[in-house]
Scaffold this motif. Structure first.
Motif, PDB file in Angstrom:
ATOM      1  N   PRO A   8      10.704  -8.830  -3.547  1.00 35.85           N
ATOM      2  CA  PRO A   8       9.787  -7.782  -3.086  1.00 35.85           C
ATOM      3  C   PRO A   8       8.378  -8.270  -2.749  1.00 35.85           C
ATOM      4  O   PRO A   8       7.772  -7.792  -1.790  1.00 35.85           O
ATOM      5  CB  PRO A   8       9.766  -6.774  -4.242  1.00 35.85           C
ATOM      6  CG  PRO A   8      10.477  -7.401  -5.376  1.00 35.85           C
ATOM      7  CD  PRO A   8      11.308  -8.513  -4.855  1.00 35.85           C
ATOM      8  N   MET A  93      15.109  -3.596   6.672  1.00 35.31           N
ATOM      9  CA  MET A  93      14.264  -2.699   5.886  1.00 35.31           C
ATOM     10  C   MET A  93      13.009  -2.292   6.645  1.00 35.31           C
ATOM     11  O   MET A  93      12.537  -1.181   6.518  1.00 35.31           O
ATOM     12  CB  MET A  93      13.834  -3.386   4.580  1.00 35.31           C
ATOM     13  CG  MET A  93      14.970  -3.591   3.632  1.00 35.31           C
ATOM     14  SD  MET A  93      14.343  -4.173   2.071  1.00 35.31           S
ATOM     15  CE  MET A  93      13.516  -2.720   1.469  1.00 35.31           C
ATOM     16  N   LEU A 160       4.897   0.403  -5.485  1.00 35.09           N
ATOM     17  CA  LEU A 160       5.935   1.227  -4.883  1.00 35.09           C
ATOM     18  C   LEU A 160       5.715   2.681  -5.256  1.00 35.09           C
ATOM     19  O   LEU A 160       5.242   2.982  -6.355  1.00 35.09           O
ATOM     20  CB  LEU A 160       7.315   0.800  -5.385  1.00 35.09           C
ATOM     21  CG  LEU A 160       7.843  -0.512  -4.841  1.00 35.09           C
ATOM     22  CD1 LEU A 160       9.146  -0.860  -5.529  1.00 35.09           C
ATOM     23  CD2 LEU A 160       8.047  -0.407  -3.335  1.00 35.09           C
ATOM     24  N   THR A 165       1.781  14.217  -2.504  1.00 33.59           N
ATOM     25  CA  THR A 165       0.914  15.174  -1.794  1.00 33.59           C
ATOM     26  C   THR A 165       0.113  14.416  -0.751  1.00 33.59           C
ATOM     27  O   THR A 165      -0.362  13.307  -1.006  1.00 33.59           O
ATOM     28  CB  THR A 165      -0.076  15.831  -2.790  1.00 33.59           C
ATOM     29  OG1 THR A 165       0.688  16.566  -3.748  1.00 33.59           O
ATOM     30  CG2 THR A 165      -1.037  16.764  -2.088  1.00 33.59           C
ATOM     31  N   VAL A 213      -1.565  11.691  -3.064  1.00 30.59           N
ATOM     32  CA  VAL A 213      -1.080  11.151  -4.334  1.00 30.59           C
ATOM     33  C   VAL A 213       0.321  10.601  -4.108  1.00 30.59           C
ATOM     34  O   VAL A 213       1.190  11.310  -3.586  1.00 30.59           O
ATOM     35  CB  VAL A 213      -0.999  12.266  -5.414  1.00 30.59           C
ATOM     36  CG1 VAL A 213      -0.573  11.673  -6.754  1.00 30.59           C
ATOM     37  CG2 VAL A 213      -2.323  13.007  -5.535  1.00 30.59           C
ATOM     38  N   LYS A 218       9.981   6.931 -11.868  1.00 28.03           N
ATOM     39  CA  LYS A 218      10.007   6.840 -13.343  1.00 28.03           C
ATOM     40  C   LYS A 218      10.599   5.503 -13.788  1.00 28.03           C
ATOM     41  O   LYS A 218      10.123   4.878 -14.730  1.00 28.03           O
ATOM     42  CB  LYS A 218      10.856   7.975 -13.919  1.00 28.03           C
ATOM     43  CG  LYS A 218      10.113   9.297 -13.949  1.00 28.03           C
ATOM     44  CD  LYS A 218      10.895  10.337 -14.752  1.00 28.03           C
ATOM     45  CE  LYS A 218      10.111  11.633 -14.851  1.00 28.03           C
ATOM     46  NZ  LYS A 218      10.640  12.734 -14.055  1.00 28.03           N
TER      47      LYS A 218
HETATM   48  C1  LIG Z   1       6.313  -4.433  -3.309  1.00 26.28           C
HETATM   49  C2  LIG Z   1       6.294  -4.025  -1.833  1.00 26.28           C
HETATM   50  C3  LIG Z   1       7.577  -3.378  -1.396  1.00 26.28           C
HETATM   51  C4  LIG Z   1       7.471  -2.711  -0.059  1.00 26.28           C
HETATM   52  C5  LIG Z   1       8.785  -2.022   0.228  1.00 26.28           C
HETATM   53  C6  LIG Z   1       8.740  -1.429   1.601  1.00 26.28           C
HETATM   54  C7  LIG Z   1      10.017  -0.810   1.900  1.00 26.28           C
HETATM   55  C8  LIG Z   1       9.933  -0.038   3.166  1.00 26.28           C
HETATM   56  C9  LIG Z   1      10.104   1.378   2.877  1.00 26.28           C
HETATM   57  C10 LIG Z   1       9.092   2.157   3.636  1.00 26.28           C
HETATM   58  C11 LIG Z   1       9.143   3.601   3.059  1.00 26.28           C
HETATM   59  C12 LIG Z   1       8.018   4.356   3.713  1.00 26.28           C
HETATM   60  C13 LIG Z   1       7.848   5.638   2.846  1.00 26.28           C
HETATM   61  C14 LIG Z   1       6.812   6.471   3.522  1.00 26.28           C
HETATM   62  C15 LIG Z   1       6.444   7.582   2.477  1.00 26.28           C
HETATM   63  C16 LIG Z   1       7.414   8.598   2.413  1.00 26.28           C
HETATM   64  O1  LIG Z   1       7.764   9.236   3.418  1.00 26.28           O
HETATM   65  S1  LIG Z   1       8.132   9.105   0.909  1.00 26.28           S
HETATM   66  C17 LIG Z   1       9.157  10.518   1.343  1.00 26.28           C
HETATM   67  C18 LIG Z   1       8.456  11.846   1.136  1.00 26.28           C
HETATM   68  N1  LIG Z   1       8.323  12.126  -0.263  1.00 26.28           N
HETATM   69  C19 LIG Z   1       9.370  12.504  -1.012  1.00 26.28           C
HETATM   70  O2  LIG Z   1      10.487  12.625  -0.566  1.00 26.28           O
HETATM   71  C20 LIG Z   1       9.062  12.789  -2.465  1.00 26.28           C
HETATM   72  C21 LIG Z   1       9.874  13.984  -2.976  1.00 26.28           C
HETATM   73  N2  LIG Z   1       9.446  14.330  -4.318  1.00 26.28           N
HETATM   74  C22 LIG Z   1       9.937  13.685  -5.407  1.00 26.28           C
HETATM   75  O3  LIG Z   1      10.815  12.830  -5.309  1.00 26.28           O
HETATM   76  C23 LIG Z   1       9.367  14.084  -6.742  1.00 26.28           C
HETATM   77  O4  LIG Z   1       8.873  15.379  -6.685  1.00 26.28           O
HETATM   78  C24 LIG Z   1       8.226  13.091  -7.187  1.00 26.28           C
HETATM   79  C25 LIG Z   1       7.074  13.073  -6.154  1.00 26.28           C
HETATM   80  C26 LIG Z   1       8.793  11.682  -7.351  1.00 26.28           C
HETATM   81  C27 LIG Z   1       7.624  13.575  -8.498  1.00 26.28           C
HETATM   82  O5  LIG Z   1       8.669  13.761  -9.412  1.00 26.28           O
HETATM   83  P1  LIG Z   1       8.553  13.233 -10.910  1.00 26.28           P
HETATM   84  O6  LIG Z   1       8.431  11.748 -10.902  1.00 26.28           O
HETATM   85  O7  LIG Z   1       9.690  13.832 -11.662  1.00 26.28           O
HETATM   86  O8  LIG Z   1       7.158  13.886 -11.343  1.00 26.28           O
HETATM   87  P2  LIG Z   1       6.788  14.511 -12.753  1.00 26.28           P
HETATM   88  O9  LIG Z   1       7.310  13.632 -13.865  1.00 26.28           O
HETATM   89  O10 LIG Z   1       7.149  15.967 -12.763  1.00 26.28           O
HETATM   90  O11 LIG Z   1       5.192  14.435 -12.700  1.00 26.28           O
HETATM   91  C28 LIG Z   1       4.473  13.223 -12.993  1.00 26.28           C
HETATM   92  C29 LIG Z   1       3.010  13.482 -12.666  1.00 26.28           C
HETATM   93  O12 LIG Z   1       2.859  13.549 -11.242  1.00 26.28           O
HETATM   94  C30 LIG Z   1       2.341  14.851 -10.860  1.00 26.28           C
HETATM   95  N3  LIG Z   1       3.084  15.240  -9.667  1.00 26.28           N
HETATM   96  C31 LIG Z   1       4.392  15.563  -9.562  1.00 26.28           C
HETATM   97  N4  LIG Z   1       4.709  15.847  -8.299  1.00 26.28           N
HETATM   98  C32 LIG Z   1       3.575  15.717  -7.587  1.00 26.28           C
HETATM   99  C33 LIG Z   1       3.275  15.884  -6.219  1.00 26.28           C
HETATM  100  N5  LIG Z   1       4.210  16.236  -5.336  1.00 26.28           N
HETATM  101  N6  LIG Z   1       2.013  15.668  -5.808  1.00 26.28           N
HETATM  102  C34 LIG Z   1       1.043  15.306  -6.692  1.00 26.28           C
HETATM  103  N7  LIG Z   1       1.274  15.113  -8.011  1.00 26.28           N
HETATM  104  C35 LIG Z   1       2.531  15.324  -8.444  1.00 26.28           C
HETATM  105  C36 LIG Z   1       2.607  15.787 -12.029  1.00 26.28           C
HETATM  106  O13 LIG Z   1       1.684  16.825 -12.095  1.00 26.28           O
HETATM  107  C37 LIG Z   1       2.480  14.830 -13.212  1.00 26.28           C
HETATM  108  O14 LIG Z   1       1.123  14.631 -13.482  1.00 26.28           O
HETATM  109  P3  LIG Z   1       0.579  14.444 -14.993  1.00 26.28           P
HETATM  110  O15 LIG Z   1       1.025  15.686 -15.735  1.00 26.28           O
HETATM  111  O16 LIG Z   1       1.275  13.198 -15.534  1.00 26.28           O
HETATM  112  O17 LIG Z   1      -0.891  14.318 -14.875  1.00 26.28           O
END
Ligand SMILES: CCCCCCCCCCCCCCCC(=O)SCCNC(=O)CCNC(=O)[C@H](O)C(C)(C)COP(=O)(O)OP(=O)(O)OC[C@H]1O[C@@H](n2cnc3c(N)ncnc32)[C@H](O)[C@@H]1OP(=O)(O)O
Length: 221
Positions: A8, A93, A160, A165, A213, A218
């Motif tokens: 990576p 990738m 990663l 948001t 954000v 996890k």
């Molecule tokens: C080393 C280099 C390698 C490189 C390698 C490259 C590979 C080449 C790949 C390219 C890739 C491109 C990628 C492009 C970027 C996408 O397009 S990503 C796709 C769009 N996004 C998604 O599909 C995400 C969908 N949502 C989810 O999967 C889940 O809701 C999330 C975001 C993972 C959060 O779920 P969770 O981990 O269960 O969160 P949870 O435990 O409830 O909350 C943890 C904390 O985060 C906060 N939180 C939860 N959700 C959110 C939210 N949506 N917003 C803000 N805060 C939040 C909570 O309030 C909590 O805060 P604290 O209470 O701890 O203060």
């Protein structure tokens, strides 16, 4: 000779310095032709007969391509995290990325001019096919590009995560058919939450501000 493999942390460097695999040279040519075509046909002032001719020619190409099998992209991802990804895997990738991937015909093609822990900067030019209001880039397209640019800042810092948001403030119209600059950098972290901000500039004028954000999975956090 054994084939070079990558993990990576070598991904981005290898992707920008290793020679482009032969099949990706061709995939990039196809994508360039498709992108050029989509820009040129938008609002083209031509007669009915010309449109009919183009439609038939393009339908023939679609029929020739058919519905080929696809390679499973999860495989390359798994190999990367065990340090066993080949350069071909890295291209699978990275080169189909929908914003800067050379082999993706819908990718507007960001040219990265800076990528590091301190942030990223890239330039691009969006054609007529990305227009919203006359002469300006569509707001949804801006969100699409900034999601990728802010994600790139995350990856450039060897982290990663997925977008949780993304807030966008449109400060001024962003012009189509001119060079624009995108920037992003990490501004903070709280546990698995990584805060990133970004912007789009036209010359000296900032047209968009974004902040969001990203959540580290996890399993990795
Ligand atoms: C080393 C280099 C390698 C490189 C390698 C490259 C590979 C080449 C790949 C390219 C890739 C491109 C990628 C492009 C970027 C996408 O397009 S990503 C796709 C769009 N996004 C998604 O599909 C995400 C969908 N949502 C989810 O999967 C889940 O809701 C999330 C975001 C993972 C959060 O779920 P969770 O981990 O269960 O969160 P949870 O435990 O409830 O909350 C943890 C904390 O985060 C906060 N939180 C939860 N959700 C959110 C939210 N949506 N917003 C803000 N805060 C939040 C909570 O309030 C909590 O805060 P604290 O209470 O701890 O203060």
């Amino acid at each position: 000779m054994t084939e070079k493999t990558f993990g990576p942390f070598e991904l981005q460097k290898a992707y920008s310095t290793e020679p482009v695999p032969d099949d990706f040279v061709l995939r990039r040519r196809i994508s360039t032709a498709m992108r050029t075509l989509s820009e040129r046909v938008i609002r083209a002032e031509v007669d009915q007969a010309t449109l009919q001719h183009w439609a038939e020619q393009l339908e023939a190409v679609v029929a020739t391509v058919g519905e080929p099998e696809r390679r499973d992209s999860k495989q390359a991802n798994r190999k990367l995290f065990t340090g066993a990804a080949t350069i071909e895997d890295l291209y699978h990738m990275m080169d189909f990325d929908p914003v800067s991937g050379g082999a993706n015909p819908i990718a507007p093609q960001v040219t990265w001019v800076q990528e590091g822990q301190e942030g990223v900067e890239g330039t691009l030019r969006l054609g007529q096919q990305y227009q919203g209001p006359p002469g300006r880039v569509h707001g949804g397209v801006i969100a699409w590009i900034l999601d990728a640019v802010l994600s790139r800042a995350l990856h450039a810092a060897f982290r990663l995560g997925v977008t949780g948001t993304l807030n966008i403030r449109y400060l001024a119209g962003t012009p189509i058919e001119d060079t624009i600059t995108c920037r992003a950098r990490i501004t903070g972290q709280e546990g698995r939450k990584i805060f990133i901000e970004g912007s789009i500039w036209h010359g000296d004028q900032q047209t968009v501000h974004a902040e969001g954000v990203w959540l580290t999975p996890k399993s990795l956090g």
